[in-house]
Design a protein around this motif. Structure first.
Motif, mmCIF file in Angstrom:
data_model
loop_
_atom_site.group_PDB
_atom_site.id
_atom_site.type_symbol
_atom_site.label_atom_id
_atom_site.label_comp_id
_atom_site.label_asym_id
_atom_site.label_seq_id
_atom_site.Cartn_x
_atom_site.Cartn_y
_atom_site.Cartn_z
ATOM 1 N N LEU A 128 0.937 -1.531 0.267
ATOM 2 C CA LEU A 128 -0.153 -0.129 -0.243
ATOM 3 C C LEU A 128 1.181 1.105 -0.082
ATOM 4 O O LEU A 128 0.350 1.889 -0.075
ATOM 5 C CB LEU A 128 -1.045 0.068 1.174
ATOM 6 C CG LEU A 128 -2.273 -0.769 1.850
ATOM 7 C CD1 LEU A 128 -3.158 -0.615 2.200
ATOM 8 C CD2 LEU A 128 -2.336 -1.277 0.194
ATOM 9 N N SER A 129 2.120 0.886 0.272
ATOM 10 C CA SER A 129 2.992 2.174 0.234
ATOM 11 C C SER A 129 3.693 2.109 -1.319
ATOM 12 O O SER A 129 4.648 2.839 -1.618
ATOM 13 C CB SER A 129 4.092 2.554 1.149
ATOM 14 O OG SER A 129 3.793 2.161 2.518
ATOM 15 N N ASN A 130 2.967 1.716 -2.113
ATOM 16 C CA ASN A 130 3.216 1.377 -3.337
ATOM 17 C C ASN A 130 5.317 1.030 -3.915
ATOM 18 O O ASN A 130 5.485 1.293 -4.700
ATOM 19 C CB ASN A 130 3.831 2.439 -4.581
ATOM 20 C CG ASN A 130 1.588 2.905 -4.611
ATOM 21 O OD1 ASN A 130 0.935 2.645 -4.732
ATOM 22 N ND2 ASN A 130 1.649 4.769 -4.480
ATOM 23 N N ARG A 131 5.552 0.216 -2.830
ATOM 24 C CA ARG A 131 6.938 -0.671 -3.053
ATOM 25 C C ARG A 131 6.598 -1.925 -3.553
ATOM 26 O O ARG A 131 5.957 -2.961 -3.517
ATOM 27 C CB ARG A 131 7.735 -0.463 -1.956
ATOM 28 C CG ARG A 131 8.078 0.339 -0.846
ATOM 29 C CD ARG A 131 8.747 0.083 0.331
ATOM 30 N NE ARG A 131 7.532 -0.811 1.511
ATOM 31 C CZ ARG A 131 7.669 0.285 2.316
ATOM 32 N NH1 ARG A 131 7.562 1.600 2.723
ATOM 33 N NH2 ARG A 131 6.865 -0.788 3.272
ATOM 34 N N THR A 132 7.154 -2.054 -4.572
ATOM 35 C CA THR A 132 6.986 -3.285 -5.337
ATOM 36 C C THR A 132 8.103 -4.456 -4.724
ATOM 37 O O THR A 132 8.604 -4.542 -4.040
ATOM 38 C CB THR A 132 7.927 -3.390 -6.591
ATOM 39 O OG1 THR A 132 7.948 -2.626 -7.764
ATOM 40 C CG2 THR A 132 7.716 -4.627 -7.496
ATOM 41 N N VAL A 133 6.331 -5.763 -4.429
ATOM 42 C CA VAL A 133 6.274 -6.693 -3.528
ATOM 43 C C VAL A 133 7.055 -8.335 -4.387
ATOM 44 O O VAL A 133 8.340 -8.536 -4.592
ATOM 45 C CB VAL A 133 5.533 -7.177 -2.783
ATOM 46 C CG1 VAL A 133 6.284 -8.644 -2.194
ATOM 47 C CG2 VAL A 133 5.269 -6.165 -2.318
ATOM 48 N N ARG A 134 6.772 -7.779 -5.925
ATOM 49 C CA ARG A 134 6.534 -9.064 -6.894
ATOM 50 C C ARG A 134 6.068 -8.527 -8.216
ATOM 51 O O ARG A 134 5.528 -8.149 -8.826
ATOM 52 C CB ARG A 134 5.644 -10.059 -6.646
ATOM 53 C CG ARG A 134 6.100 -11.509 -6.758
ATOM 54 C CD ARG A 134 7.175 -12.297 -7.024
ATOM 55 N NE ARG A 134 8.033 -13.741 -8.036
ATOM 56 C CZ ARG A 134 6.673 -15.025 -7.323
ATOM 57 N NH1 ARG A 134 6.343 -14.961 -6.091
ATOM 58 N NH2 ARG A 134 7.221 -15.595 -8.054
ATOM 59 N N ALA A 153 4.874 -15.112 -2.563
ATOM 60 C CA ALA A 153 6.269 -14.355 -2.745
ATOM 61 C C ALA A 153 6.447 -13.567 -2.656
ATOM 62 O O ALA A 153 6.146 -12.826 -4.130
ATOM 63 C CB ALA A 153 7.304 -15.899 -3.026
ATOM 64 N N THR A 154 7.919 -12.833 -1.745
ATOM 65 C CA THR A 154 8.123 -11.370 -2.671
ATOM 66 C C THR A 154 9.213 -12.122 -3.906
ATOM 67 O O THR A 154 9.279 -13.335 -4.464
ATOM 68 C CB THR A 154 8.913 -10.912 -1.366
ATOM 69 O OG1 THR A 154 10.397 -11.675 -0.763
ATOM 70 C CG2 THR A 154 7.847 -10.440 -0.161
ATOM 71 N N GLN A 155 9.815 -10.958 -4.880
ATOM 72 C CA GLN A 155 10.800 -11.255 -5.199
ATOM 73 C C GLN A 155 11.820 -11.496 -5.057
ATOM 74 O O GLN A 155 12.449 -12.736 -5.641
ATOM 75 C CB GLN A 155 11.213 -9.414 -5.984
ATOM 76 C CG GLN A 155 11.602 -9.501 -7.531
ATOM 77 C CD GLN A 155 10.831 -10.204 -8.462
ATOM 78 O OE1 GLN A 155 9.738 -10.412 -8.033
ATOM 79 N NE2 GLN A 155 11.276 -10.677 -9.615
ATOM 80 N N SER A 156 12.752 -11.682 -3.371
ATOM 81 C CA SER A 156 13.507 -12.815 -3.397
ATOM 82 C C SER A 156 13.208 -14.116 -2.642
ATOM 83 O O SER A 156 13.983 -14.838 -2.003
ATOM 84 C CB SER A 156 14.172 -11.909 -1.935
ATOM 85 O OG SER A 156 13.284 -12.136 -0.812
ATOM 86 N N GLY A 157 12.047 -14.774 -2.781
ATOM 87 C CA GLY A 157 11.689 -15.480 -2.567
ATOM 88 C C GLY A 157 10.676 -15.796 -0.664
ATOM 89 O O GLY A 157 10.529 -16.510 -0.837
ATOM 90 N N LEU A 164 -3.380 -6.614 2.463
ATOM 91 C CA LEU A 164 -4.102 -5.845 1.501
ATOM 92 C C LEU A 164 -2.609 -5.722 0.010
ATOM 93 O O LEU A 164 -1.803 -4.894 1.166
ATOM 94 C CB LEU A 164 -5.164 -4.985 1.836
ATOM 95 C CG LEU A 164 -6.295 -4.798 2.298
ATOM 96 C CD1 LEU A 164 -7.099 -3.643 2.233
ATOM 97 C CD2 LEU A 164 -6.995 -5.923 1.430
ATOM 98 N N TYR A 165 -2.978 -5.842 -1.474
ATOM 99 C CA TYR A 165 -1.611 -5.789 -1.602
ATOM 100 C C TYR A 165 -2.559 -4.908 -3.041
ATOM 101 O O TYR A 165 -3.722 -5.582 -3.461
ATOM 102 C CB TYR A 165 -1.017 -6.408 -2.085
ATOM 103 C CG TYR A 165 -0.146 -6.961 -1.691
ATOM 104 C CD1 TYR A 165 0.945 -6.812 -0.712
ATOM 105 C CD2 TYR A 165 -0.278 -7.766 -0.305
ATOM 106 C CE1 TYR A 165 2.192 -6.958 0.419
ATOM 107 C CE2 TYR A 165 0.542 -8.259 1.122
ATOM 108 C CZ TYR A 165 1.708 -7.745 0.501
ATOM 109 O OH TYR A 165 2.572 -8.191 1.896
#
Length: 217
Positions: A128-134, A153-157, A164-165
């Protein structure tokens, strides 16, 4: 003129200290009319036609004020009825326009549609802070509606925190031109809230306009 000014001054509440112009109400117009009759020149009384016209204007003012009050009451009643009509949606899942999903388990479905076939489709999930998760690279996709599973999972796994996303879709055709794509979400309604006289749906921490709802389950 001094008498009329005095009549107007008597309509103002004492001790308020209010200065400057203010709006005239029905009582003010009635007081002006009575004052005008009391202080008219006996040798040149008010013309009958003018007097009738003033009475007609006063009657129109009173009717207009009543219509405004009735309209306001009608709007309030309609808003309350709309709010109560949406209460059955509380606790039910709805699908709506917009990319918001709730990660509560190991995975969640992301819905999207494409206007035309695409050579490359990418789904970007952000907090919700517009930080890319995946970022999900889906490759070629046909036109129409699609769903893809995000495994949480996040980009790092590592597992993403429950909550919420937001997600967006980006698509390109074989020429590298952008293909129009829209996203839809499915969440559970947690409540109904009135905002500016309009009922809104509460979905998690989000406030949703009912016009965005596509279907409910």
């Amino acid at each position: 003129m001094a008498t009329i000014t005095e009549a107007l001054n008597t309509t103002r509440p004492s001790g308020t200290g209010t200065t400057g112009p203010r709006e005239l109400g029905q009582d003010d117009f009635l007081r002006l009319l009575v004052t005008q009759l009391k202080h008219q020149d006996p040798l040149k009384p008010i013309d009958n036609a003018a007097f009738v016209a003033e009475l007609a204007q006063f009657s129109q003012l009173e009717q207009s004020a009543k219509q405004v009050r009735l309209l306001e009451q009608s709007i309030e009643t309609q808003s309350a009825n709309l709010q109560f009509s949406m209460l059955p949606l509380v606790g039910r899942e709805i699908r709506f326009h917009g990319g918001v999903v709730e990660l509560a388990q190991d995975s969640v479905q992301l819905g999207y549609s494409l206007d035309d076939p695409a050579a490359a489709v990418t789904i970007t999930v952000s907090d919700l802070s517009n930080r890319t998760v995946r970022t999900l690279a889906l490759g070629p996709q046909e036109a129409g509606s699609h769903e893809v599973d995000w495994d949480g999972a996040t980009q790092s796994g590592s597992p993403a925190a429950p909550g919420l996303y937001r997600f967006t879709v980006a698509a390109l055709n074989t020429q590298g031109d952008r293909v129009n794509g829209t996203v839809t979400s499915r969440l559970r309604v947690s409540g109904v809230r009135m905002e500016n006289g309009h009922p809104m749906l509460l979905v998690g921490d989000q406030v949703l306009d009912p016009s965005q709802v596509i279907e409910f389950y």
